[in-house]
Scaffold this active site. Structure first.
Site, PDB file in Angstrom:
ATOM      1  N   ASP A   1      -9.256  -0.217  -7.817  1.00  0.00           N
ATOM      2  CA  ASP A   1      -8.259  -0.593  -6.692  1.00  0.00           C
ATOM      3  C   ASP A   1      -8.035  -2.034  -6.726  1.00  0.00           C
ATOM      4  OD1 ASP A   1      -7.277  -0.317  -4.024  1.00  0.00           O
ATOM      5  OD2 ASP A   1      -9.127  -0.624  -2.890  1.00  0.00           O
TER       6      ASP A   1
ATOM      7  N   HIS B   1      -7.205   7.081  -2.185  1.00  0.00           N
ATOM      8  CA  HIS B   1      -7.873   6.099  -1.247  1.00  0.00           C
ATOM      9  C   HIS B   1      -6.959   5.297  -0.292  1.00  0.00           C
ATOM     10  CE1 HIS B   1      -5.580   3.001  -3.926  1.00  0.00           C
ATOM     11  NE2 HIS B   1      -6.377   2.274  -3.037  1.00  0.00           N
ATOM     12  N   ASP B   2      -5.667   5.235  -0.341  1.00  0.00           N
ATOM     13  CA  ASP B   2      -5.118   4.361   0.586  1.00  0.00           C
ATOM     14  C   ASP B   2      -3.746   5.370   1.514  1.00  0.00           C
ATOM     15  OD1 ASP B   2      -6.004   1.942   0.970  1.00  0.00           O
ATOM     16  OD2 ASP B   2      -4.874   1.152  -0.916  1.00  0.00           O
TER      17      ASP B   2
ATOM     18  N   HIS C   1       0.942  -1.354  -0.029  1.00  0.00           N
ATOM     19  CA  HIS C   1      -0.120   0.114   0.103  1.00  0.00           C
ATOM     20  C   HIS C   1       0.872   1.266   0.151  1.00  0.00           C
ATOM     21  CE1 HIS C   1      -2.884  -2.755   1.330  1.00  0.00           C
ATOM     22  NE2 HIS C   1      -3.970  -2.311   0.651  1.00  0.00           N
ATOM     23  N   ASN C   2       1.470   1.452  -1.028  1.00  0.00           N
ATOM     24  CA  ASN C   2       2.619   2.630  -0.927  1.00  0.00           C
ATOM     25  C   ASN C   2       2.306   3.632  -2.171  1.00  0.00           C
ATOM     26  OD1 ASN C   2       3.461   1.047  -3.569  1.00  0.00           O
ATOM     27  ND2 ASN C   2       4.764  -0.220  -2.179  1.00  0.00           N
ATOM     28  N   PHE C   3       3.162   4.494  -2.713  1.00  0.00           N
ATOM     29  CA  PHE C   3       2.982   5.316  -3.421  1.00  0.00           C
ATOM     30  C   PHE C   3       2.766   4.679  -4.828  1.00  0.00           C
ATOM     31  CE2 PHE C   3       4.385   8.188  -6.703  1.00  0.00           C
ATOM     32  CZ  PHE C   3       3.207   9.503  -6.909  1.00  0.00           C
TER      33      PHE C   3
ATOM     34  N   HIS D   1       1.478   2.016  -5.474  1.00  0.00           N
ATOM     35  CA  HIS D   1       0.012   1.290  -5.767  1.00  0.00           C
ATOM     36  C   HIS D   1      -0.959   2.505  -5.968  1.00  0.00           C
ATOM     37  CE1 HIS D   1      -3.824  -0.895  -4.555  1.00  0.00           C
ATOM     38  NE2 HIS D   1      -3.742   0.000  -3.710  1.00  0.00           N
TER      39      HIS D   1
HETATM   40  P1  5GP Z   1      -6.878  -1.844  -0.524  1.00  0.00           P
HETATM   41  O1  5GP Z   1      -6.353  -2.334   0.773  1.00  0.00           O
HETATM   42  O2  5GP Z   1      -5.883  -2.021  -1.669  1.00  0.00           O
HETATM   43  O3  5GP Z   1      -7.939  -0.486  -0.548  1.00  0.00           O
HETATM   44  O4  5GP Z   1      -7.971  -2.828  -1.230  1.00  0.00           O
HETATM   45  C1  5GP Z   1      -8.015  -3.888  -1.777  1.00  0.00           C
HETATM   46  C2  5GP Z   1      -7.830  -5.042  -1.038  1.00  0.00           C
HETATM   47  O5  5GP Z   1      -8.222  -6.291  -1.761  1.00  0.00           O
HETATM   48  C3  5GP Z   1      -6.431  -5.720  -0.430  1.00  0.00           C
HETATM   49  O6  5GP Z   1      -6.049  -5.212   0.753  1.00  0.00           O
HETATM   50  C4  5GP Z   1      -6.264  -6.873  -0.674  1.00  0.00           C
HETATM   51  O7  5GP Z   1      -6.935  -7.696   0.378  1.00  0.00           O
HETATM   52  C5  5GP Z   1      -7.377  -7.206  -1.888  1.00  0.00           C
HETATM   53  N1  5GP Z   1      -6.607  -7.540  -2.886  1.00  0.00           N
HETATM   54  C6  5GP Z   1      -6.186  -6.716  -3.921  1.00  0.00           C
HETATM   55  N2  5GP Z   1      -5.717  -7.158  -5.050  1.00  0.00           N
HETATM   56  C7  5GP Z   1      -5.494  -8.478  -4.614  1.00  0.00           C
HETATM   57  C8  5GP Z   1      -4.877  -9.498  -5.329  1.00  0.00           C
HETATM   58  O8  5GP Z   1      -4.658  -9.451  -6.682  1.00  0.00           O
HETATM   59  N3  5GP Z   1      -4.892 -10.938  -4.999  1.00  0.00           N
HETATM   60  C9  5GP Z   1      -5.457 -11.065  -3.528  1.00  0.00           C
HETATM   61  N4  5GP Z   1      -5.622 -12.065  -3.073  1.00  0.00           N
HETATM   62  N5  5GP Z   1      -6.106 -10.124  -2.866  1.00  0.00           N
HETATM   63  C10 5GP Z   1      -6.182  -8.740  -3.497  1.00  0.00           C
HETATM   64 MN    MN Z   2      -5.856   0.301  -2.541  1.00  0.00          MN
END
Ligand code: 5GP
Ligand code: MN
Length: 453
Positions: A349, A239-240, A199-201, A203
């Site tokens: 996202d 968003h993060d 969850h860095n820049f 992303h």
């Molecule tokens: P974010 O935390 O980035 O706002 O919300 C997305 C969440 O969806 C992530 O924290 C993670 O738990 C899940 N997620 C996003 N992309 C993937 C992926 O490619 N694989 C899996 N297993 N989980 C993902």
């Molecule tokens: Mn995100």
């Protein structure tokens, strides 16, 4: 620890047993180093260690390894604190403590390779020195597609590309945004992402770039108002913000400051959004400052809804709402538009698997690294272990096959119903990724069965 003669003893498994005549005396010089949070306590500890070291050297000529070990632990913890100084909301740093720590760094320790502050300033200078005019038409076009490869670009370049997105969507003229204000805003956003595996820049950049690509691919410029596009792009960007690398479940179970502050209700997303408006509250960063009160209110309301919608705990609720609207989707209906905007941010996202495999796979490694960090910490602290983050239970293929089948395909299929052109851009790559990880999963299972046999 001292013996009856006052000599310092090395605590080790070979130490002779204590007795009433020859007892050991313990003097506490350090409590658990990892649990000390305030810099003043660290300073005290450092002084006491220094004092103890001098005493020992005076007495026996050489300090035991234990003292060097403790000193290096204190030093490494101080470095750690400096590298997370931006997590100020955790209460780790008071204003005075931070300044104090900074002063000590410059005066006493050898200068670290490059401080976070210096690193950021370097990125800022590079960003400001690069003109967006240098971005070729070819790159500008490429930026509008999901095959864009973030790994090819430095952070300062990503800031320039973000600037291109705001200019090429005509936001600068439509909302009277001054270039230096946009640049200050983007730089502050960059500074408020943490240096953590996922969850860095980078992303943040990828999510914003996917949103930008989707806006062009679906021709949303002719379907939604410019202000709604600004809400979506800026929500993706923010968003993060200040994500600590541990998810909501962890925040709630560990009863962190964030969970306390937001009463266990989407603590992270509430925080990301609050940080975004904290940045916008500085006039020099406020890209919304030339808008009317009503416009500002509309944007603030929209961004809050879009950012809070990224809490995956609300995934089914939002997807189901969208499904119900689907057969008669109406771009002029306020409720329909609102749900579509949330869906667009959500799709962006979690869109890594819609990218070419060479771009997507390293992202999975980053995600699993962050997941494993969390489950390791849960195990250490005796908290419930999040099963999909447990290194003893998940693998790359198992993590992806389930996520693609149960989360990505249903969501992307629904959006593709509204915009059929997305089939080739996001749905097909995700199906290919499912094939890829299913094959990998079968191969791993086959190997395991052979080993067992
Ligand atoms: P974010 O935390 O980035 O706002 O919300 C997305 C969440 O969806 C992530 O924290 C993670 O738990 C899940 N997620 C996003 N992309 C993937 C992926 O490619 N694989 C899996 N297993 N989980 C993902
Ligand atoms: Mn995100």
């Amino acid at each position: 620890m001292y013996d009856t003669n006052g000599s310092v003893m090395n605590i080790s498994p070979w130490l002779e047993a204590n007795s009433q005549d020859s007892y050991y005396r313990l003097e506490v010089v350090a409590v658990d180093v990892q649990s000390v949070a305030m810099p003043t306590e660290l300073d005290n500890m450092e002084c006491r260690l220094h004092h103890l070291e001098s005493k020992v050297i005076e007495g026996v000529g050489k300090a035991p390894d234990l003292i060097y070990e403790l000193k290096s632990q204190v030093e490494s913890f101080k470095r750690k604190l400096e590298s997370v100084e931006h997590l100020s909301w955790m209460g780790l740093f008071r204003d005075d403590g931070e300044r104090h720590l900074q002063a000590k760094f410059t005066s006493k320790l050898q200068s670290p390779p490059m401080s976070l502050q210096e690193e950021r300033q370097k990125v800022r200078m590079q960003f400001l020195n690069m003109s967006s005019l240098q971005v070729t038409e070819e790159v500008r076009e490429h930026l509008k597609t999901p095959i864009f490869d973030n790994w090819q670009w430095e952070e300062a370049e990503m800031l320039v590309l973000l600037q291109v997105m705001y200019t090429d969507l005509d936001f600068m003229t439509a909302f009277h945004i001054e270039l230096d204000v946009l640049q200050n805003f983007l730089f502050e956003v960059y500074c408020h992402y943490n240096n953590i595996p996922f969850h860095n820049f980078k992303h943040c950049f990828c999510v914003t770039q996917m949103m930008y690509g989707l806006i062009w691919l679906t021709d949303l410029r002719n379907k939604l108002s410019r202000i709604d596009l600004l809400i979506m792009l800026t929500s993706a960007l923010c968003h993060d913000l200040d994500h600590p690398g541990y998810n909501n479940v962890y925040q709630i179970n560990a009863q962190t400051d964030l969970a306390l502050r937001y009463n266990d209700i989407s603590p992270l997303e509430n925080h990301h959004c609050a940080v975004a408006f904290g940045i916008l509250s500085k006039p020099e960063c406020n890209i919304l400052k030339n808008l009317t009160c009503d416009q500002y209110k509309h944007i603030r309301g929209g961004m809050i809804k879009c950012i809070l919608a990224t809490d995956m705990a609300r995934h089914n609720e939002i997807l189901n709402k969208f499904k119900v609207m689907q057969p008669v989707f109406d771009f002029t209906n306020k409720d329909h538009k609102e749900v579509l905007m949330k869906i667009m941010v959500k799709v962006s996202d979690i869109s890594n698997e819609a990218r070419p495999m060479a771009v997507a796979e390293p992202w999975l490694d980053c995600l699993l690294q962050e997941f494993f960090n969390q489950s390791d910490s849960e195990k250490l602290k005796g908290l419930p272990v999040t099963p999909f983050m447990d290194r003893d239970k998940v693998s790359k293929p198992s993590s992806q096959t389930n996520f693609i089948r149960f989360v990505l395909l249903p969501l992307f299929t629904e959006l593709t119903k509204l915009f059929p052109c997305l089939e080739q851009h996001i749905l097909e790559p995700v199906r290919r990724a499912l094939d890829y990880y299913s094959t990998m999963e079968r191969a791993t299972k086959g190997e395991e069965d052979t080993t067992k046999a």
